[in-house]
Design a protein around this motif. Structure first.
Motif, PDB file in Angstrom:
ATOM      1  N   TYR A 174       0.827  -1.208   0.000  1.00  0.00           N
ATOM      2  CA  TYR A 174       0.000   0.000   0.000  1.00  0.00           C
ATOM      3  C   TYR A 174       0.865   1.262   0.000  1.00  0.00           C
ATOM      4  O   TYR A 174       0.506   2.276  -0.607  1.00  0.00           O
ATOM      5  N   HIS A 175       2.012   1.206   0.677  1.00  0.00           N
ATOM      6  CA  HIS A 175       2.908   2.364   0.721  1.00  0.00           C
ATOM      7  C   HIS A 175       3.441   2.700  -0.668  1.00  0.00           C
ATOM      8  O   HIS A 175       3.525   3.880  -1.038  1.00  0.00           O
ATOM      9  N   VAL A 176       3.833   1.671  -1.433  1.00  0.00           N
ATOM     10  CA  VAL A 176       4.390   1.895  -2.776  1.00  0.00           C
ATOM     11  C   VAL A 176       3.392   2.659  -3.644  1.00  0.00           C
ATOM     12  O   VAL A 176       3.786   3.465  -4.498  1.00  0.00           O
ATOM     13  N   MET A 177       2.099   2.452  -3.396  1.00  0.00           N
ATOM     14  CA  MET A 177       1.076   3.165  -4.172  1.00  0.00           C
ATOM     15  C   MET A 177       1.108   4.664  -3.921  1.00  0.00           C
ATOM     16  O   MET A 177       0.633   5.441  -4.752  1.00  0.00           O
ATOM     17  N   THR A 178       1.657   5.100  -2.778  1.00  0.00           N
ATOM     18  CA  THR A 178       1.786   6.545  -2.525  1.00  0.00           C
ATOM     19  C   THR A 178       2.815   7.160  -3.467  1.00  0.00           C
ATOM     20  O   THR A 178       2.789   8.353  -3.724  1.00  0.00           O
ATOM     21  N   HIS A 179       3.747   6.324  -3.973  1.00  0.00           N
ATOM     22  CA  HIS A 179       4.725   6.795  -4.961  1.00  0.00           C
ATOM     23  C   HIS A 179       4.137   6.741  -6.370  1.00  0.00           C
ATOM     24  O   HIS A 179       4.355   7.641  -7.186  1.00  0.00           O
ATOM     25  N   THR A 180       3.413   5.662  -6.671  1.00  0.00           N
ATOM     26  CA  THR A 180       2.879   5.480  -8.028  1.00  0.00           C
ATOM     27  C   THR A 180       1.564   6.223  -8.252  1.00  0.00           C
ATOM     28  O   THR A 180       1.182   6.476  -9.400  1.00  0.00           O
ATOM     29  N   GLY A 181       0.870   6.560  -7.147  1.00  0.00           N
ATOM     30  CA  GLY A 181      -0.422   7.233  -7.275  1.00  0.00           C
ATOM     31  C   GLY A 181      -1.559   6.280  -7.596  1.00  0.00           C
ATOM     32  O   GLY A 181      -2.694   6.710  -7.818  1.00  0.00           O
ATOM     33  N   GLU A 182      -1.273   4.992  -7.596  1.00  0.00           N
ATOM     34  CA  GLU A 182      -2.291   3.987  -7.914  1.00  0.00           C
ATOM     35  C   GLU A 182      -3.333   3.899  -6.795  1.00  0.00           C
ATOM     36  O   GLU A 182      -3.003   3.870  -5.619  1.00  0.00           O
ATOM     37  N   LYS A 183      -4.614   3.848  -7.196  1.00  0.00           N
ATOM     38  CA  LYS A 183      -5.720   3.726  -6.224  1.00  0.00           C
ATOM     39  C   LYS A 183      -6.728   2.707  -6.765  1.00  0.00           C
ATOM     40  O   LYS A 183      -7.748   3.069  -7.347  1.00  0.00           O
ATOM     41  N   PRO A 184      -6.441   1.423  -6.549  1.00  0.00           N
ATOM     42  CA  PRO A 184      -7.290   0.385  -7.156  1.00  0.00           C
ATOM     43  C   PRO A 184      -8.625   0.147  -6.466  1.00  0.00           C
ATOM     44  O   PRO A 184      -9.510  -0.486  -7.031  1.00  0.00           O
ATOM     45  N   PHE A 185      -8.785   0.629  -5.231  1.00  0.00           N
ATOM     46  CA  PHE A 185     -10.021   0.354  -4.482  1.00  0.00           C
ATOM     47  C   PHE A 185     -10.991   1.530  -4.657  1.00  0.00           C
ATOM     48  O   PHE A 185     -10.807   2.591  -4.073  1.00  0.00           O
ATOM     49  N   LYS A 186     -12.020   1.308  -5.475  1.00  0.00           N
ATOM     50  CA  LYS A 186     -12.937   2.388  -5.856  1.00  0.00           C
ATOM     51  C   LYS A 186     -14.291   2.240  -5.150  1.00  0.00           C
ATOM     52  O   LYS A 186     -14.796   1.140  -4.986  1.00  0.00           O
ATOM     53  N   CYS A 187     -14.840   3.388  -4.759  1.00  0.00           N
ATOM     54  CA  CYS A 187     -16.152   3.414  -4.110  1.00  0.00           C
ATOM     55  C   CYS A 187     -17.250   3.257  -5.163  1.00  0.00           C
ATOM     56  O   CYS A 187     -17.197   3.896  -6.218  1.00  0.00           O
ATOM     57  N   ASP A 188     -18.252   2.400  -4.876  1.00  0.00           N
ATOM     58  CA  ASP A 188     -19.362   2.174  -5.812  1.00  0.00           C
ATOM     59  C   ASP A 188     -20.395   3.294  -5.771  1.00  0.00           C
ATOM     60  O   ASP A 188     -21.233   3.388  -6.666  1.00  0.00           O
ATOM     61  N   LEU A 189     -20.334   4.139  -4.731  1.00  0.00           N
ATOM     62  CA  LEU A 189     -21.368   5.164  -4.546  1.00  0.00           C
ATOM     63  C   LEU A 189     -20.921   6.571  -4.927  1.00  0.00           C
ATOM     64  O   LEU A 189     -21.746   7.474  -5.057  1.00  0.00           O
ATOM     65  N   CYS A 190     -19.614   6.782  -5.060  1.00  0.00           N
ATOM     66  CA  CYS A 190     -19.094   8.090  -5.481  1.00  0.00           C
ATOM     67  C   CYS A 190     -17.776   7.875  -6.232  1.00  0.00           C
ATOM     68  O   CYS A 190     -17.381   6.739  -6.487  1.00  0.00           O
ATOM     69  N   ASP A 191     -17.079   8.947  -6.565  1.00  0.00           N
ATOM     70  CA  ASP A 191     -15.859   8.853  -7.379  1.00  0.00           C
ATOM     71  C   ASP A 191     -14.602   8.617  -6.550  1.00  0.00           C
ATOM     72  O   ASP A 191     -13.497   8.570  -7.099  1.00  0.00           O
ATOM     73  N   ALA A 192     -14.745   8.468  -5.243  1.00  0.00           N
ATOM     74  CA  ALA A 192     -13.566   8.295  -4.388  1.00  0.00           C
ATOM     75  C   ALA A 192     -12.847   6.989  -4.698  1.00  0.00           C
ATOM     76  O   ALA A 192     -13.471   5.976  -5.014  1.00  0.00           O
ATOM     77  N   ALA A 193     -11.515   7.024  -4.608  1.00  0.00           N
ATOM     78  CA  ALA A 193     -10.682   5.832  -4.826  1.00  0.00           C
ATOM     79  C   ALA A 193      -9.545   5.842  -3.804  1.00  0.00           C
ATOM     80  O   ALA A 193      -9.093   6.908  -3.370  1.00  0.00           O
TER      81      ALA A 193
END
Length: 421
Positions: A174-193
């Motif tokens: 999960y930390h490495v994603m702070t470098h890559t900007g990747e956000k694979p977990f998306k909310c089904d009710l709004c645009d948050a990821a």
């Protein structure tokens, strides 16, 4: 016994072979023999390339592949490959979505028998995995393994892009994603990821309004466990997070972190539309609304709208006239906590805001801010009717009266000056 006879038992679930040392039963004698080794601790199968030993030949064969790097069991539907056939079998369920292991006590279903076994412990409360260093106990072996790191402090998973290190592989992931900007977990009710599954889970509560973490000492309830933990300190008045540069102390680590920026002057959150910078992300978010003109917090009793939730809360008091904050030393009462806090300094004489240039001290932060302008000679408050400029808004207000001719103060018969209302 013939192979057909053994096979038939898989349909009838007949298990005639009983272990003499425990309650385990098996459909074949060979399975009973393999199980018996778990009691004796015997590991007759030795690896020729290292010191590893195993109770079963199959386990040795799978282990040898870890030396060669071979992964002979390949998935037909993606590029995944595995060292063991059972690993491939488990993987295939991710494509089929099959959940053949059903819980008898609730509606839960699982793709693997092991997951069902672990789930059943949530019903029984069984925690067979005991920590040898404290009283903690766990329902799963992996949870005990993760817990043991809290005693050793080992952080073996290191980031290749910075100095961060983690005790768990998922923490690094999960930390490495702070470098890559990747956000694979998306909310089904709004645009948050989000970069982490746990963060998404916490976010979903903002839609449901659920607050499962309740305080035992008052009616407060929270959507996150950490928020409840921070709240509990308000009952003890404990402030465990102390500043190393001054006497300030805080209830939460995040409050200390923000405070330290007042010493360093750090403002990491920069506005992309102007030169403004902030110590907190929330402050930047609110500032951006000054560019868009957005005022999301609307009053239900009038047409007023505000940038901040706190401003709306204070405005509501103008309708209700409520004054919750009562001074214990005089008759003064206040509708806003900040006004009450400032008033109390009149009684205590406290002046926590100190000037670094001359030593002058003030009870209010704004007063210190305006005082510093007397050193810098900055005068940001300008008159719209002439060229006059001032270091404080109160001085500008007094000056404007010279243009309007307004006389807001009157002299009473008793010789007292009072403000005209």
């Amino acid at each position: 016994m013939s192979h057909l006879k053994y096979h038939t038992m898989t349909h009838t679930r007949k298990k005639p072979f009983q272990c003499d040392l425990c309650d385990a039963v098996f459909s074949t004698k060979s399975n009973l023999n393999r199980h018996a080794v778990t009691h004796t601790g015997e590991k007759p199968f030795q690896c020729d390339l290292c010191d590893a030993t195993f109770t079963q030949k199959n386990n040795l064969q799978q282990h040898v592949v870890t030396h060669t790097g071979e992964k002979p069991f390949k998935c037909d539907q993606c590029d995944a490959a595995f060292v063991a056939k059972c690993h491939l079998k488990r993987h295939m369920v991710t494509h089929t979505g099959e959940k053949s292991s059903q819980c008898d006590l609730c509606d839960a279903a699982f793709s693997q028998k092991n997951y069902l076994k672990q789930h059943m412990m949530t019903h029984t409360g069984e925690k067979p995995f005991q920590c040898g260093l404290c009283d903690a106990a766990f329902s799963q072996k992996n949870h005990l393994k993760r817990h043991m790191v809290t005693h050793t402090g080992v952080k073996s998973f290191k980031c290749d892009l910075c100095d961060a290190a983690f005790s768990r592989k998922t923490g690094l992931k999960y930390h490495v994603m702070t470098h890559t900007g990747e956000k694979p977990f998306k909310c089904d009710l709004c645009d948050a990821a989000f970069s982490g599954k746990f963060n998404l889970k916490q976010h979903m509560i903002t839609h449901t309004g659920e607050k499962p973490f309740k305080c035992d000492l008052c009616d407060a309830a929270f959507s996150r466990k950490n928020n409840l933990k921070g709240h509990m300190i308000t009952h003890t008045k404990e402030k465990p997070f102390k500043c190393g540069l001054c006497d300030a102390a805080f209830k939460r680590s995040i409050d200390l972190k923000r405070h330290l920026m007042t010493h360093t002057g750090e403002k990491p959150f920069q506005c992309g539309l102007c030169d403004a910078a902030f110590t907190q992300k929330n402050n930047l978010k609110q500032h951006l609304m000054t560019h868009t003109g957005q005022k999301p917090f609307k009053c239900d009793l009038c047409d007023a709208a505000f940038l901040k939730k706190g401003d709306l809360k204070q405005h509501i008091v103008s309708h209700t006239g409520e004054k919750h904050f009562q001074c214990s030393m005089c008759d003064a009462s206040f509708s806003r906590k900040n006004d009450f806090r400032r008033h109390m300094m009149i009684h205590t004489g406290e002046k926590p805001f100190q000037c670094d240039l001359c030593g002058a001290a003030f009870s209010q932060k704004n007063c210190l801010k305006y005082h510093i302008m007397t050193h810098t000679r900055e005068k940001p408050f300008k008159c719209d009717l002439c060229d006059a400029a001032f270091s404080e808004p109160s001085k500008l207000r007094r000056h404007v009266v010279t243009h309007t001719g307004e006389k807001p103060f009157q002299l009473s018969h008793e010789g007292l000056i009072s403000k005209v209302t």
